[in-house]
Design a protein around this motif. Structure first.
Motif, PDB file in Angstrom:
ATOM      1  N   VAL A  25       0.865  -1.180   0.000  1.00 23.60           N
ATOM      2  CA  VAL A  25       0.000   0.000   0.000  1.00 23.60           C
ATOM      3  C   VAL A  25       0.903   1.231   0.000  1.00 23.60           C
ATOM      4  O   VAL A  25       1.806   1.343   0.833  1.00 23.60           O
ATOM      5  CB  VAL A  25      -0.928   0.028   1.232  1.00 23.60           C
ATOM      6  N   ASN A  26       0.649   2.141  -0.936  1.00 21.81           N
ATOM      7  CA  ASN A  26       1.447   3.358  -1.057  1.00 21.81           C
ATOM      8  C   ASN A  26       0.544   4.534  -1.412  1.00 21.81           C
ATOM      9  O   ASN A  26      -0.582   4.339  -1.897  1.00 21.81           O
ATOM     10  CB  ASN A  26       2.509   3.194  -2.156  1.00 21.81           C
ATOM     11  N   PRO A  27       1.017   5.754  -1.178  1.00 22.04           N
ATOM     12  CA  PRO A  27       0.214   6.907  -1.618  1.00 22.04           C
ATOM     13  C   PRO A  27      -0.048   6.810  -3.114  1.00 22.04           C
ATOM     14  O   PRO A  27       0.836   6.446  -3.889  1.00 22.04           O
ATOM     15  CB  PRO A  27       1.114   8.105  -1.295  1.00 22.04           C
ATOM     16  N   PRO A  44      -8.583  11.939  -1.208  1.00 23.85           N
ATOM     17  CA  PRO A  44      -7.259  11.342  -1.010  1.00 23.85           C
ATOM     18  C   PRO A  44      -7.353   9.818  -0.966  1.00 23.85           C
ATOM     19  O   PRO A  44      -8.359   9.255  -0.529  1.00 23.85           O
ATOM     20  CB  PRO A  44      -6.820  11.912   0.339  1.00 23.85           C
ATOM     21  N   GLY A  45      -6.289   9.152  -1.415  1.00 28.56           N
ATOM     22  CA  GLY A  45      -6.347   7.698  -1.453  1.00 28.56           C
ATOM     23  C   GLY A  45      -4.989   7.047  -1.493  1.00 28.56           C
ATOM     24  O   GLY A  45      -3.947   7.693  -1.320  1.00 28.56           O
ATOM     25  N   VAL A  46      -5.008   5.740  -1.732  1.00 31.48           N
ATOM     26  CA  VAL A  46      -3.798   4.928  -1.780  1.00 31.48           C
ATOM     27  C   VAL A  46      -3.853   3.987  -2.978  1.00 31.48           C
ATOM     28  O   VAL A  46      -4.922   3.706  -3.526  1.00 31.48           O
ATOM     29  CB  VAL A  46      -3.607   4.101  -0.487  1.00 31.48           C
ATOM     30  N   LEU A  47      -2.671   3.506  -3.347  1.00 30.86           N
ATOM     31  CA  LEU A  47      -2.514   2.536  -4.430  1.00 30.86           C
ATOM     32  C   LEU A  47      -2.128   1.192  -3.827  1.00 30.86           C
ATOM     33  O   LEU A  47      -1.175   1.104  -3.047  1.00 30.86           O
ATOM     34  CB  LEU A  47      -1.432   3.008  -5.399  1.00 30.86           C
ATOM     35  N   LEU A  48      -2.863   0.147  -4.175  1.00 29.05           N
ATOM     36  CA  LEU A  48      -2.572  -1.208  -3.719  1.00 29.05           C
ATOM     37  C   LEU A  48      -1.987  -2.007  -4.878  1.00 29.05           C
ATOM     38  O   LEU A  48      -2.460  -1.894  -6.014  1.00 29.05           O
ATOM     39  CB  LEU A  48      -3.839  -1.907  -3.216  1.00 29.05           C
ATOM     40  N   GLU A  49      -0.971  -2.820  -4.586  1.00 27.16           N
ATOM     41  CA  GLU A  49      -0.364  -3.657  -5.623  1.00 27.16           C
ATOM     42  C   GLU A  49      -0.070  -5.040  -5.060  1.00 27.16           C
ATOM     43  O   GLU A  49       0.516  -5.174  -3.983  1.00 27.16           O
ATOM     44  CB  GLU A  49       0.923  -3.040  -6.154  1.00 27.16           C
ATOM     45  N   GLN A  50      -0.468  -6.072  -5.798  1.00 27.76           N
ATOM     46  CA  GLN A  50      -0.210  -7.446  -5.375  1.00 27.76           C
ATOM     47  C   GLN A  50       1.216  -7.824  -5.743  1.00 27.76           C
ATOM     48  O   GLN A  50       1.645  -7.668  -6.886  1.00 27.76           O
ATOM     49  CB  GLN A  50      -1.204  -8.406  -6.029  1.00 27.76           C
ATOM     50  N   TYR A  62      -8.744   0.766   7.953  1.00 30.98           N
ATOM     51  CA  TYR A  62      -8.870   1.836   8.945  1.00 30.98           C
ATOM     52  C   TYR A  62      -8.244   3.087   8.347  1.00 30.98           C
ATOM     53  O   TYR A  62      -7.127   3.041   7.819  1.00 30.98           O
ATOM     54  CB  TYR A  62      -8.148   1.422  10.228  1.00 30.98           C
ATOM     55  N   VAL A  63      -8.969   4.202   8.393  1.00 29.18           N
ATOM     56  CA  VAL A  63      -8.470   5.463   7.844  1.00 29.18           C
ATOM     57  C   VAL A  63      -8.597   6.540   8.913  1.00 29.18           C
ATOM     58  O   VAL A  63      -9.678   6.731   9.486  1.00 29.18           O
ATOM     59  CB  VAL A  63      -9.248   5.884   6.582  1.00 29.18           C
ATOM     60  N   ALA A  64      -7.497   7.235   9.180  1.00 25.16           N
ATOM     61  CA  ALA A  64      -7.486   8.267  10.221  1.00 25.16           C
ATOM     62  C   ALA A  64      -7.114   9.618   9.632  1.00 25.16           C
ATOM     63  O   ALA A  64      -6.233   9.724   8.770  1.00 25.16           O
ATOM     64  CB  ALA A  64      -6.504   7.896  11.325  1.00 25.16           C
ATOM     65  N   PHE A 142      -3.819   5.406   6.041  1.00 26.85           N
ATOM     66  CA  PHE A 142      -4.589   4.235   5.628  1.00 26.85           C
ATOM     67  C   PHE A 142      -3.931   2.981   6.200  1.00 26.85           C
ATOM     68  O   PHE A 142      -2.720   2.780   6.022  1.00 26.85           O
ATOM     69  CB  PHE A 142      -4.619   4.113   4.104  1.00 26.85           C
ATOM     70  N   CYS A 143      -4.709   2.147   6.866  1.00 27.15           N
ATOM     71  CA  CYS A 143      -4.262   0.833   7.320  1.00 27.15           C
ATOM     72  C   CYS A 143      -5.132  -0.206   6.620  1.00 27.15           C
ATOM     73  O   CYS A 143      -6.348  -0.256   6.840  1.00 27.15           O
ATOM     74  CB  CYS A 143      -4.396   0.687   8.829  1.00 27.15           C
ATOM     75  N   VAL A 144      -4.510  -1.009   5.760  1.00 25.79           N
ATOM     76  CA  VAL A 144      -5.223  -2.035   5.001  1.00 25.79           C
ATOM     77  C   VAL A 144      -4.683  -3.381   5.472  1.00 25.79           C
ATOM     78  O   VAL A 144      -3.563  -3.760   5.117  1.00 25.79           O
ATOM     79  CB  VAL A 144      -5.023  -1.860   3.486  1.00 25.79           C
ATOM     80  N   GLY A 145      -5.473  -4.086   6.285  1.00 28.82           N
ATOM     81  CA  GLY A 145      -4.933  -5.283   6.911  1.00 28.82           C
ATOM     82  C   GLY A 145      -3.742  -4.897   7.766  1.00 28.82           C
ATOM     83  O   GLY A 145      -3.835  -4.007   8.621  1.00 28.82           O
ATOM     84  N   ASP A 146      -2.579  -5.531   7.523  1.00 26.75           N
ATOM     85  CA  ASP A 146      -1.375  -5.192   8.288  1.00 26.75           C
ATOM     86  C   ASP A 146      -0.451  -4.255   7.527  1.00 26.75           C
ATOM     87  O   ASP A 146       0.708  -4.090   7.874  1.00 26.75           O
ATOM     88  CB  ASP A 146      -0.627  -6.464   8.690  1.00 26.75           C
ATOM     89  N   ARG A 147      -0.967  -3.624   6.483  1.00 22.78           N
ATOM     90  CA  ARG A 147      -0.181  -2.678   5.697  1.00 22.78           C
ATOM     91  C   ARG A 147      -0.633  -1.255   6.011  1.00 22.78           C
ATOM     92  O   ARG A 147      -1.827  -0.996   6.154  1.00 22.78           O
ATOM     93  CB  ARG A 147      -0.349  -2.944   4.196  1.00 22.78           C
TER      94      ARG A 147
END
Length: 302
Positions: A25-27, A44-50, A62-64, A142-147
Motif C-alpha cells: 500500500v502506497n500513496p 485522497p487515497g492509496v494505491l494497492l499492488e499485489q 482503517y483510515v485516520a 490508511f491501514c489495510v490489513g497489516d499494511r
C-alpha cells in the motif's frame, strides 16, 4: 512415522496464525488533493499492488485524519461514509463506521480488488477542510490489513486562483435578424483544486443604448458552461437603475489546473438605438476578478 520433506519450501506460519498478505500500500490513486477552507470535497487515497501469487483476501481498512489540520470526513449517498475501491474492471463502495471523535473510519471485509501478481487497485474516500483548517500539506493514514501508508497529499490553500478574460460566445452584433446577443467571459483555473462559488456582478456600459434581456420569464439569467458543454443558469438581482445585475453563489465550474468555463448574459439594444461607432463591452466581476466581455456592436438599420 515417516518424516515430511520440507527442503525448499517457504517457512509456514504456526497453526491459527494469519499469513501476511502479499500486497503493498502506497500513496496514490487520485492526484494530489487541493482544498480551500469550507470549500469543495477532495478524494485522497492509496494505491494497492499485489506482490505475490497467492490470492489477497478481504481486509479490514482503517483510515485516520491527521490531528490539528482541520479536515473532516464527508458523508456520501445519504448519511454513509464510503470507501471506494477501483480496479480495471470497475469500482465498489463500502460503508464505514465513524469513530466517536469523528477522526477515524473503519471498513470491514473490503475486497482489495487484486487479481494476480502485479495487479493494482486504488482506494479513496472523501474529505473537506473546515472553515478554520490550517493551510499547508498533510495526509490521511490508511491501514489495510497489516499494511499502512499515508494517502496522496492533501494541500489546504486559502483560495484556488483563476482568471477571467473576454471570451466564450463570439463577438455580438445586434441587428434586426439578431435582436438578442450573449456577451460573456472565459474563466480559467490557475492551479489544481476546485474553485469555490463566487458572486458575480455584470454591468452594462454607461449610456450606450444597451439593456439586459429577460430570459425564461421575468428573470435575468447568467449561464455558466463547463468544459464538457454542461450548462447551469443563475437568476440575477437587478440594481435599481437597471444598469447592473448581481448573481450570488455562482459555481464557476472550474476543477483542475487549466480547466476552463464560459459565462454570459443576454442583452439587446434599446428601441431605435443608433448604430454604434465602436464596439462596446460589459463589465464582469467574478469574485475579485474583473474583465470586459466579448465586444458588442449595434446595427439596427433596416
Amino acid at each position: 512415522m515417516t518424516a515430511v520433506e520440507t527442503t525448499g519450501l517457504a517457512p509456514q506460519p504456526p497453526a491459527g496464525a494469519l499469513a501476511t498478505a502479499p500486497f503493498t500500500v502506497n500513496p496514490g490513486g487520485p492526484p494530489e488533493v487541493v482544498l480551500t477552507p469550507a470549500g469543495e470535497t477532495g478524494y485522497p487515497g492509496v494505491l494497492l499492488e499485489q506482490t505475490g501469487t497467492d490470492k489477497v483476501p478481504s481486509q479490514d481498512v482503517y483510515v485516520a485524519l491527521p490531528r490539528g489540520k482541520g479536515l473532516r470526513f464527508v458523508s456520501e449517498g445519504g448519511n454513509d461514509y464510503l470507501l471506494t475501491v477501483m480496479n480495471a474492471k470497475g469500482q465498489t463502495t463500502y460503508r464505514g463506521i465513524l469513530s466517536s471523535d469523528g477522526r477515524a473510519l473503519t471498513f470491514e471485509n473490503v475486497d482489495p480488488a487484486l487479481s494476480g501478481k502485479g495487479s493494482t487497485s486504488t482506494a479513496w474516500l472523501s474529505v473537506k477542510a473546515s472553515d478554520n483548517a490550517r493551510l499547508g500539506a498533510t495526509y490521511l493514514t490508511f491501514c489495510v490489513g497489516d499494511r499502512t501508508s499515508g494517502s496522496t497529499s492533501v494541500r489546504v490553500v486559502d483560495h484556488i486562483p483563476f482568471s477571467v478574460a473576454p471570451g466564450g460566445p463570439p463577438d455580438v452584433t445586434l441587428d434586426h435578424a439578431h435582436p438578442v446577443g450573449y456577451p460573456g467571459v472565459v474563466l480559467t483555473a490557475g492551479s489544481d483544486g476546485t474553485v469555490s462559488a463566487q458572486d458575480v456582478y455584470v454591468a452594462l456600459p454607461w449610456q450606450k443604448e444597451l439593456q439586459f434581456f429577460a430570459e425564461g420569464g421575468p428573470g435575468y439569467l447568467l449561464t455558466v458552461q463547463d468544459k464538457h458543454g454542461n450548462q447551469k443558469t443563475y437568476h440575477g438581482i437587478p440594481w435599481s437603475h437597471g444598469q447592473a445585475l448581481t448573481f450570488q453563489g455562482v459555481d464557476p465550474a472550474l476543477s483542475g489546473a487549466g480547466s476552463t468555463s464560459v459565462a454570459w448574459v443576454a442583452v439587446k439594444a434599446v428601441k431605435n438605438a443608433p448604430p454604434s461607432k465602436d464596439p462596446m463591452t460589459l463589465t464582469f466581476c467574478v469574485g475579485d476578478r474583473a474583465s470586459a466581455s466579448t465586444p458588442v456592436q449595434v446595427d439596427q438599420q433596416p
